[in-house]
Design a protein around this motif. Structure first.
Motif, PDB file in Angstrom:
ATOM      1  N   ASP A 245       0.841  -1.202   0.000  1.00 56.45           N
ATOM      2  CA  ASP A 245       0.000   0.000   0.000  1.00 56.45           C
ATOM      3  C   ASP A 245       0.876   1.253   0.000  1.00 56.45           C
ATOM      4  OD1 ASP A 245      -2.410  -1.531   0.266  1.00 56.45           O
ATOM      5  OD2 ASP A 245      -1.890  -1.808   2.382  1.00 56.45           O
ATOM      6  N   LEU A 246       0.404   2.300  -0.674  1.00 58.34           N
ATOM      7  CA  LEU A 246       1.142   3.550  -0.727  1.00 58.34           C
ATOM      8  C   LEU A 246       0.911   4.366   0.544  1.00 58.34           C
ATOM      9  CD1 LEU A 246       0.530   4.715  -4.412  1.00 58.34           C
ATOM     10  CD2 LEU A 246       2.669   3.886  -3.418  1.00 58.34           C
ATOM     11  N   ASP A 247       2.005   4.713   1.202  1.00 62.92           N
ATOM     12  CA  ASP A 247       1.975   5.585   2.371  1.00 62.92           C
ATOM     13  C   ASP A 247       2.370   7.001   1.940  1.00 62.92           C
ATOM     14  OD1 ASP A 247       1.580   3.207   4.027  1.00 62.92           O
ATOM     15  OD2 ASP A 247       3.695   2.811   3.625  1.00 62.92           O
ATOM     16  N   LEU A 248       2.061   7.988   2.778  1.00 68.50           N
ATOM     17  CA  LEU A 248       2.271   9.382   2.420  1.00 68.50           C
ATOM     18  C   LEU A 248       3.263  10.031   3.377  1.00 68.50           C
ATOM     19  CD1 LEU A 248      -1.450  10.440   1.814  1.00 68.50           C
ATOM     20  CD2 LEU A 248       0.228   9.656   0.122  1.00 68.50           C
ATOM     21  N   PHE A 249       4.258  10.713   2.802  1.00 70.87           N
ATOM     22  CA  PHE A 249       5.258  11.413   3.595  1.00 70.87           C
ATOM     23  C   PHE A 249       5.137  12.912   3.331  1.00 70.87           C
ATOM     24  CE2 PHE A 249       9.584  13.072   4.253  1.00 70.87           C
ATOM     25  CZ  PHE A 249       9.757  12.690   5.558  1.00 70.87           C
ATOM     26  N   PHE A 250       5.000  13.703   4.402  1.00 69.75           N
ATOM     27  CA  PHE A 250       4.812  15.150   4.292  1.00 69.75           C
ATOM     28  C   PHE A 250       5.983  15.901   4.902  1.00 69.75           C
ATOM     29  CE2 PHE A 250       0.509  13.668   3.819  1.00 69.75           C
ATOM     30  CZ  PHE A 250      -0.132  14.616   3.030  1.00 69.75           C
ATOM     31  N   ALA A 251       6.495  16.893   4.171  1.00 66.76           N
ATOM     32  CA  ALA A 251       7.404  17.875   4.752  1.00 66.76           C
ATOM     33  C   ALA A 251       6.576  18.859   5.555  1.00 66.76           C
ATOM     34  CB  ALA A 251       8.185  18.597   3.662  1.00 66.76           C
ATOM     35  N   VAL A 252       7.002  19.112   6.787  1.00 70.76           N
ATOM     36  CA  VAL A 252       6.239  19.947   7.715  1.00 70.76           C
ATOM     37  C   VAL A 252       7.025  21.216   8.024  1.00 70.76           C
ATOM     38  CG1 VAL A 252       5.205  20.065  10.013  1.00 70.76           C
ATOM     39  CG2 VAL A 252       5.056  17.955   8.686  1.00 70.76           C
ATOM     40  N   LEU A 253       6.329  22.341   8.013  1.00 74.72           N
ATOM     41  CA  LEU A 253       6.999  23.627   8.154  1.00 74.72           C
ATOM     42  C   LEU A 253       7.227  24.009   9.610  1.00 74.72           C
ATOM     43  CD1 LEU A 253       7.970  25.517   5.925  1.00 74.72           C
ATOM     44  CD2 LEU A 253       5.956  26.919   6.315  1.00 74.72           C
ATOM     45  N   ASP A 254       6.394  23.545  10.528  1.00 69.98           N
ATOM     46  CA  ASP A 254       6.486  24.007  11.911  1.00 69.98           C
ATOM     47  C   ASP A 254       6.426  22.848  12.900  1.00 69.98           C
ATOM     48  OD1 ASP A 254       3.903  23.401  11.242  1.00 69.98           O
ATOM     49  OD2 ASP A 254       2.986  25.174  12.139  1.00 69.98           O
ATOM     50  N   GLY A 255       7.112  21.754  12.561  1.00 68.17           N
ATOM     51  CA  GLY A 255       7.160  20.603  13.439  1.00 68.17           C
ATOM     52  C   GLY A 255       7.881  19.461  12.765  1.00 68.17           C
ATOM     53  N   PRO A 256       7.895  18.273  13.387  1.00 71.41           N
ATOM     54  CA  PRO A 256       8.542  17.114  12.767  1.00 71.41           C
ATOM     55  C   PRO A 256       7.865  16.741  11.454  1.00 71.41           C
ATOM     56  CG  PRO A 256       8.047  16.707  15.089  1.00 71.41           C
ATOM     57  CD  PRO A 256       7.328  17.959  14.710  1.00 71.41           C
ATOM     58  N   ASN A 257       8.634  16.243  10.504  1.00 65.64           N
ATOM     59  CA  ASN A 257       8.045  15.694   9.294  1.00 65.64           C
ATOM     60  C   ASN A 257       7.229  14.459   9.649  1.00 65.64           C
ATOM     61  OD1 ASN A 257       9.299  17.673   7.679  1.00 65.64           O
ATOM     62  ND2 ASN A 257      11.202  16.505   7.736  1.00 65.64           N
ATOM     63  N   VAL A 258       6.264  14.120   8.795  1.00 64.13           N
ATOM     64  CA  VAL A 258       5.258  13.133   9.174  1.00 64.13           C
ATOM     65  C   VAL A 258       5.087  12.085   8.083  1.00 64.13           C
ATOM     66  CG1 VAL A 258       2.783  12.797   9.598  1.00 64.13           C
ATOM     67  CG2 VAL A 258       3.991  14.676  10.710  1.00 64.13           C
ATOM     68  N   LEU A 259       5.025  10.824   8.501  1.00 66.12           N
ATOM     69  CA  LEU A 259       4.662   9.703   7.638  1.00 66.12           C
ATOM     70  C   LEU A 259       3.282   9.207   8.038  1.00 66.12           C
ATOM     71  CD1 LEU A 259       5.462   7.561   5.492  1.00 66.12           C
ATOM     72  CD2 LEU A 259       6.358   6.183   7.381  1.00 66.12           C
ATOM     73  N   LEU A 260       2.356   9.169   7.075  1.00 67.67           N
ATOM     74  CA  LEU A 260       1.021   8.624   7.288  1.00 67.67           C
ATOM     75  C   LEU A 260       0.963   7.243   6.644  1.00 67.67           C
ATOM     76  CD1 LEU A 260      -1.281  11.702   6.527  1.00 67.67           C
ATOM     77  CD2 LEU A 260      -0.281  10.998   8.710  1.00 67.67           C
ATOM     78  N   VAL A 261       0.600   6.246   7.438  1.00 72.99           N
ATOM     79  CA  VAL A 261       0.615   4.856   6.997  1.00 72.99           C
ATOM     80  C   VAL A 261      -0.758   4.470   6.459  1.00 72.99           C
ATOM     81  CG1 VAL A 261       1.025   2.465   7.685  1.00 72.99           C
ATOM     82  CG2 VAL A 261       2.406   4.310   8.682  1.00 72.99           C
ATOM     83  N   ASN A 262      -0.773   3.914   5.250  1.00 71.07           N
ATOM     84  CA  ASN A 262      -2.002   3.479   4.588  1.00 71.07           C
ATOM     85  C   ASN A 262      -2.531   2.213   5.258  1.00 71.07           C
ATOM     86  OD1 ASN A 262      -3.980   2.638   2.705  1.00 71.07           O
ATOM     87  ND2 ASN A 262      -2.789   3.434   0.982  1.00 71.07           N
ATOM     88  N   ASP A 263      -3.837   2.218   5.601  1.00 76.40           N
ATOM     89  CA  ASP A 263      -4.425   1.043   6.264  1.00 76.40           C
ATOM     90  C   ASP A 263      -4.839  -0.045   5.284  1.00 76.40           C
ATOM     91  OD1 ASP A 263      -6.734   2.028   5.055  1.00 76.40           O
ATOM     92  OD2 ASP A 263      -7.717   2.583   6.931  1.00 76.40           O
ATOM     93  N   GLY A 264      -4.570   0.161   3.983  1.00 75.26           N
ATOM     94  CA  GLY A 264      -4.937  -0.828   2.974  1.00 75.26           C
ATOM     95  C   GLY A 264      -6.176  -0.465   2.197  1.00 75.26           C
ATOM     96  N   ASP A 265      -6.972   0.466   2.734  1.00 74.00           N
ATOM     97  CA  ASP A 265      -8.198   0.911   2.071  1.00 74.00           C
ATOM     98  C   ASP A 265      -8.158   2.399   1.733  1.00 74.00           C
ATOM     99  OD1 ASP A 265      -9.545  -1.619   2.178  1.00 74.00           O
ATOM    100  OD2 ASP A 265      -9.887  -1.264   4.322  1.00 74.00           O
ATOM    101  N   GLY A 266      -6.964   2.983   1.774  1.00 77.57           N
ATOM    102  CA  GLY A 266      -6.851   4.411   1.504  1.00 77.57           C
ATOM    103  C   GLY A 266      -7.108   5.281   2.706  1.00 77.57           C
ATOM    104  N   GLY A 267      -7.136   4.696   3.920  1.00 76.03           N
ATOM    105  CA  GLY A 267      -7.248   5.468   5.158  1.00 76.03           C
ATOM    106  C   GLY A 267      -5.871   5.691   5.760  1.00 76.03           C
ATOM    107  N   PHE A 268      -5.703   6.813   6.482  1.00 71.05           N
ATOM    108  CA  PHE A 268      -4.380   7.192   6.981  1.00 71.05           C
ATOM    109  C   PHE A 268      -4.474   7.695   8.419  1.00 71.05           C
ATOM    110  CE2 PHE A 268      -4.162   7.477   2.408  1.00 71.05           C
ATOM    111  CZ  PHE A 268      -2.934   6.896   2.115  1.00 71.05           C
TER     112      PHE A 268
END
Length: 363
Positions: A245-268
């Motif tokens: 499943d595709l997970d999402l990685f975000f560059a964050v401007l005012d805090g730690p960078n964040v990885l959102l893990v895909n639950d298999g159905d497109g939920g994060f």
């Protein structure tokens, strides 16, 4: 002119965590630095592509963030040094992004300019330029066949208006979608729920959460917000968990960078903080810089030096390994610029010359 979208370089890795200092083992990265552009260029974004198929990279620079600039196309020699540049237009624009894409069938590149500050965005073909949204304050562009009709569609991402999709890149076939004044900053298109339709992932600022708009033949849905409360910028999508499943990685401007893990159905719903510092990270790229078989993370920061986090295996990375002397990076790309077999970095800076950093770590 023709349109070929230079998408964001996607990150690939296992679960991202920055380890304790005791795990650090790498020296700071070493690069031979060459500059291009001028200190007057307010570079907002860069794309690297072999446009003419001659085996050498071209660098496309959007040069008008919060100021007027001329967008440029730079060519490189075989040694990776940027040589001649050419203007993409004679106009000074407040451009946040620019793309060369093959939109029509004339085999000429079309230019998409994403403009701000009362200047409409433009799609320029060989024979004309179509304009869109004088008051939209546009930020990014995504080009893909979203409705499956065989024609490329253009999404223009806006800060102070709903986003716009131009169906079949035709000036008479566009519509607005999504919330108003959502502070949108960046977008990528991927299929996150496995239904074979491209979805739109959008980062946002000013207290607005990033969103997913699921795609289909009728267009995008109304969108679902993602569980990040900080201002976000660059986005990448890859299977970081190696579960298909595709997970999402975000560059964050005012805090730690964040990885959102895909639950298999497109939920994060699962959130992993990455590279735990408070740098204002604007851009991110990933590649194996030291050729040890493990992927490394490159951060482009504002108000702090750019960093490499070397991969240590097992989903762990070194702490900050700063490089260069810039603290105003808006774009980062990782590519073998000089064709010597190792990955180099191209960095775009705000009101400072841009950099090509040739990797010197390997013998």
């Amino acid at each position: 002119m023709q349109l070929l979208l230079f998408g964001l370089l996607a990150c690939t890795s296992s679960e991202f965590r920055v380890p304790a200092a005791g795990l650090d083992a790498m020296e700071n990265p070493v690069f031979a630095v060459d500059h291009f552009g001028t200190d007057a260029d307010a570079t907002a974004n860069l794309h690297v592509k072999d446009i003419d198929g001659d085996g050498r990279w071209e660098v496309l620079a959007a040069n008008g963030e919060h100021g007027l600039g001329v967008n440029q196309l730079y060519s490189t020699g075989g040694d990776g040094v940027l040589q001649a540049s050419s203007r993409l237009s004679e106009r000074f624009e407040s451009t946040f992004d620019v793309a060369l894409v093959l939109l029509d069938d004339d085999e000429l590149y079309d230019v998409v300019e994403i403009n701000d500050h009362g200047t409409p965005s433009r799609i320029c073909y060989a024979e004309r330029c179509d304009t869109y949204g004088e008051s939209w304050h546009s930020r990014d562009v995504a080009v893909q066949d979203f409705d499956g009709d065989g024609l490329l569609d253009v999404v223009i991402l806006n800060k102070l208006a709903q986003d716009a999709i131009i169906w079949g890149h035709s000036p008479g076939s566009w519509e607005l979608f999504g919330p108003v004044d959502a502070g949108d900053t960046s977008a990528i298109t991927v299929d996150v729920n496995g239904d074979s339709w491209p979805d739109l992932i959008i980062s946002a600022r000013d207290g607005e959460r990033p969103r997913i708009h699921l795609g289909g033949r009728a267009g995008f849905d109304e969108g679902t917000t993602l569980p990040i409360d900080n201002d976000t910028r660059a986005i990448t999508a890859r299977d970081y968990q190696h579960d298909g499943d595709l997970d999402l990685f975000f560059a964050v401007l005012d805090g730690p960078n964040v990885l959102l893990v895909n639950d298999g159905d497109g939920g994060f719903d699962r959130v992993i903080e990455v590279c735990r510092h408070n740098h204002m990270t604007w851009a991110i790229a990933v590649g194996d810089l030291d050729e040890d078989g493990r992927l490394d993370v490159v951060e482009g920061n504002i108000g702090a030096p750019d960093n490499v986090h070397y991969g240590l295996g097992g989903g762990e990375f070194t702490n900050d390994r700063p490089f260069g002397d810039r603290e105003n990076t808006k774009a980062i790309r990782v590519v073998d610029v000089d064709r010597d077999g190792d990955l180099d970095i191209v960095a775009g800076h705000y009101f400072t010359k841009n950099d090509v950093l040739l990797n010197q770590v390997l013998p």
